[in-house]
Design an enzyme around this catalytic site. Sequence first.
Site, short mmCIF file in Angstrom:
data_model
loop_
_atom_site.label_atom_id
_atom_site.label_comp_id
_atom_site.label_asym_id
_atom_site.label_seq_id
_atom_site.Cartn_x
_atom_site.Cartn_y
_atom_site.Cartn_z
N LYS A 14 0.78 -1.11 0.07
CA LYS A 14 -0.06 -0.09 0.02
C LYS A 14 0.91 1.15 0.10
O LYS A 14 0.72 2.23 -0.82
CB LYS A 14 -1.12 -0.15 1.24
CG LYS A 14 -1.79 -1.10 1.28
CD LYS A 14 -2.90 -1.09 2.49
CE LYS A 14 -2.09 -1.09 3.97
NZ LYS A 14 -1.39 -2.45 3.96
N ARG A 89 -10.54 0.74 8.02
CA ARG A 89 -10.14 -1.05 8.11
C ARG A 89 -11.14 -1.79 9.05
O ARG A 89 -10.72 -2.92 9.40
CB ARG A 89 -8.86 -1.20 8.47
CG ARG A 89 -7.99 -0.56 9.32
CD ARG A 89 -6.57 -1.14 9.62
NE ARG A 89 -5.62 -0.27 9.11
CZ ARG A 89 -4.32 -0.36 9.04
NH1 ARG A 89 -3.98 -1.69 9.22
NH2 ARG A 89 -3.44 0.17 8.39
N ARG A 128 11.62 -5.12 5.62
CA ARG A 128 11.33 -3.68 5.36
C ARG A 128 12.33 -3.00 6.26
O ARG A 128 12.54 -3.36 7.50
CB ARG A 128 9.96 -3.38 5.69
CG ARG A 128 9.83 -1.82 5.61
CD ARG A 128 8.28 -1.59 5.43
NE ARG A 128 7.35 -1.96 6.68
CZ ARG A 128 6.05 -2.03 6.68
NH1 ARG A 128 5.54 -1.23 5.66
NH2 ARG A 128 5.54 -2.62 7.30
N ARG A 161 10.58 -0.96 12.10
CA ARG A 161 9.26 -0.34 12.46
C ARG A 161 9.09 -1.15 13.60
O ARG A 161 9.50 -2.46 13.67
CB ARG A 161 8.10 -0.43 11.35
CG ARG A 161 7.52 0.77 11.11
CD ARG A 161 6.36 0.69 10.03
NE ARG A 161 5.24 0.11 10.44
CZ ARG A 161 4.29 0.06 9.61
NH1 ARG A 161 4.30 0.50 8.29
NH2 ARG A 161 3.12 -0.88 9.73
N ARG A 172 -1.54 -8.34 13.40
CA ARG A 172 -1.89 -7.30 12.30
C ARG A 172 -2.43 -8.32 11.26
O ARG A 172 -3.46 -7.81 10.72
CB ARG A 172 -0.58 -6.67 11.48
CG ARG A 172 -0.07 -5.40 12.51
CD ARG A 172 1.47 -5.24 12.27
NE ARG A 172 1.43 -4.64 11.04
CZ ARG A 172 2.69 -4.58 10.56
NH1 ARG A 172 3.77 -5.24 11.17
NH2 ARG A 172 2.78 -4.27 9.29
P1 AP5 Z 1 4.66 -1.53 2.22
O1 AP5 Z 1 4.27 -0.81 0.64
O2 AP5 Z 1 5.39 -0.64 3.06
O3 AP5 Z 1 3.43 -2.22 2.51
P2 AP5 Z 1 2.28 -1.83 3.14
O4 AP5 Z 1 0.88 -2.36 2.40
O5 AP5 Z 1 2.21 -0.54 3.23
O6 AP5 Z 1 2.17 -2.60 4.77
P3 AP5 Z 1 2.03 -1.76 6.11
O7 AP5 Z 1 3.01 -2.87 7.13
O8 AP5 Z 1 2.50 -0.25 6.12
O9 AP5 Z 1 0.68 -2.03 6.36
P4 AP5 Z 1 -0.22 -1.91 7.61
O10 AP5 Z 1 -1.48 -2.04 7.12
O11 AP5 Z 1 0.19 -3.19 8.50
O12 AP5 Z 1 0.51 -0.56 8.49
P5 AP5 Z 1 -0.09 0.67 8.58
O13 AP5 Z 1 1.00 1.72 8.49
O14 AP5 Z 1 -1.16 1.00 7.66
O15 AP5 Z 1 5.66 -3.01 1.67
C1 AP5 Z 1 6.46 -3.53 2.59
C2 AP5 Z 1 7.72 -3.97 2.23
O16 AP5 Z 1 7.59 -4.72 0.99
C3 AP5 Z 1 8.44 -2.91 1.88
O17 AP5 Z 1 9.91 -3.22 2.24
C4 AP5 Z 1 8.20 -2.65 0.20
O18 AP5 Z 1 9.82 -2.28 -0.13
C5 AP5 Z 1 8.32 -4.29 -0.04
N1 AP5 Z 1 7.50 -4.55 -1.36
C6 AP5 Z 1 6.35 -3.81 -1.58
N2 AP5 Z 1 5.90 -4.14 -2.77
C7 AP5 Z 1 6.78 -5.00 -3.25
C8 AP5 Z 1 6.69 -5.94 -4.41
N3 AP5 Z 1 5.76 -5.91 -5.22
N4 AP5 Z 1 7.77 -6.92 -4.45
C9 AP5 Z 1 8.68 -6.83 -3.73
N5 AP5 Z 1 8.94 -6.53 -2.64
C10 AP5 Z 1 7.67 -5.10 -2.17
O19 AP5 Z 1 -0.63 0.59 9.99
C11 AP5 Z 1 0.08 0.60 11.25
C12 AP5 Z 1 -0.83 0.41 12.35
O20 AP5 Z 1 -1.28 1.67 12.76
C13 AP5 Z 1 -1.85 -0.58 12.48
O21 AP5 Z 1 -1.16 -2.08 13.03
C14 AP5 Z 1 -2.77 -0.15 13.69
O22 AP5 Z 1 -2.16 -0.46 14.83
C15 AP5 Z 1 -2.73 1.20 13.26
N6 AP5 Z 1 -3.76 1.88 12.45
C16 AP5 Z 1 -3.35 2.25 10.93
N7 AP5 Z 1 -4.84 2.41 10.18
C17 AP5 Z 1 -5.52 2.30 11.19
C18 AP5 Z 1 -7.02 2.32 11.20
N8 AP5 Z 1 -7.57 2.65 10.24
N9 AP5 Z 1 -7.71 1.69 12.27
C19 AP5 Z 1 -7.14 1.31 13.42
N10 AP5 Z 1 -5.92 1.25 13.61
C20 AP5 Z 1 -5.15 1.58 12.55
MG MG Z 2 2.03 1.18 4.75
#
Ligand code: AP5
Ligand code: MG
Length: 216
Positions: A14, A89, A128, A161, A172
């Site tokens: 994402k 979410r 990551r 992270r 997660r």
């Molecule tokens: P990356 O693009 O960073 O993946 P991502 O989908 O953004 O994964 P996240 O871990 O950020 O998602 P998340 O939903 O757990 O975290 P968020 O910050 O939203 O890619 C990951 C890795 O893979 C990178 O190293 C990249 O280089 C590599 N990669 C990407 N694409 C690739 C490909 N095609 N091929 C090879 N490698 C690739 O949320 C964090 C926390 O915040 C949550 O756990 C929760 O506690 C809280 N939170 C956030 N939003 C909410 C909400 N709406 N409600 C409640 N709590 C929330």
């Molecule tokens: Mg992310």
Amino acid sequence: MLNIILMGPPGAGKGTHAVWIAKDFNIPHISTGDMFREAMSSGSELGNKIKDVINAGGLVSDDLTCALVKERLSKPDCANGYLLDGFPRTIPQAEAFAKMGDELGIGANLVLNISCPDEVLISRIAGRRVCPHCGASFNVNTAKPKVEGICDECGTALIQRKDDNEASFKVRLENYYKSTAPLLDFYQEKGILATFDGNVDAASLKVELTTLLKVR
Ligand code: AP5
Ligand code: MG
């Protein structure tokens, strides 16, 4: 107008794709995860309140999350499109968001869902590395920085992270399947869901996403 929700399990890509979509289509990238991480690193009241939950992989409360997003979506730069990454979410968040969209006249019109098998997700999360200064994201296996351990953009030492460990990732992923995946049906029924295979290299997925976004 592109009023986009980007969905997918943790590690699907994402954040990776949000960065260029926001730039190429000139819309703000609104990541609730980034907003929460900024609050934590600034040591604000909100940051202190949510830090244990986030680091353990849990979800922040719907009320707190929706209030934060509503405030952000009310800003003028969202009137001509936006890209939401990581919100909504849960079903209550999706319902609250539909209401906000109606009130502000900016409901979502496209949901991009990136799917990816669990075993690929875990290896991406383990690899990551992120920049604590500018937020740039790298991967020791698939998106290496030019100099090991150093941010290409600003030269800061990269970190992992706090929620990128096996135990927090498991929570997660469970939360994703339990609380977030059901939203896919919700948006499918609205006829605005487009699903992409995220288990391809990021450049190929970028081509596919661009093709769809250009005809919108
Ligand atoms: P990356 O693009 O960073 O993946 P991502 O989908 O953004 O994964 P996240 O871990 O950020 O998602 P998340 O939903 O757990 O975290 P968020 O910050 O939203 O890619 C990951 C890795 O893979 C990178 O190293 C990249 O280089 C590599 N990669 C990407 N694409 C690739 C490909 N095609 N091929 C090879 N490698 C690739 O949320 C964090 C926390 O915040 C949550 O756990 C929760 O506690 C809280 N939170 C956030 N939003 C909410 C909400 N709406 N409600 C409640 N709590 C929330
Ligand atoms: Mg992310």
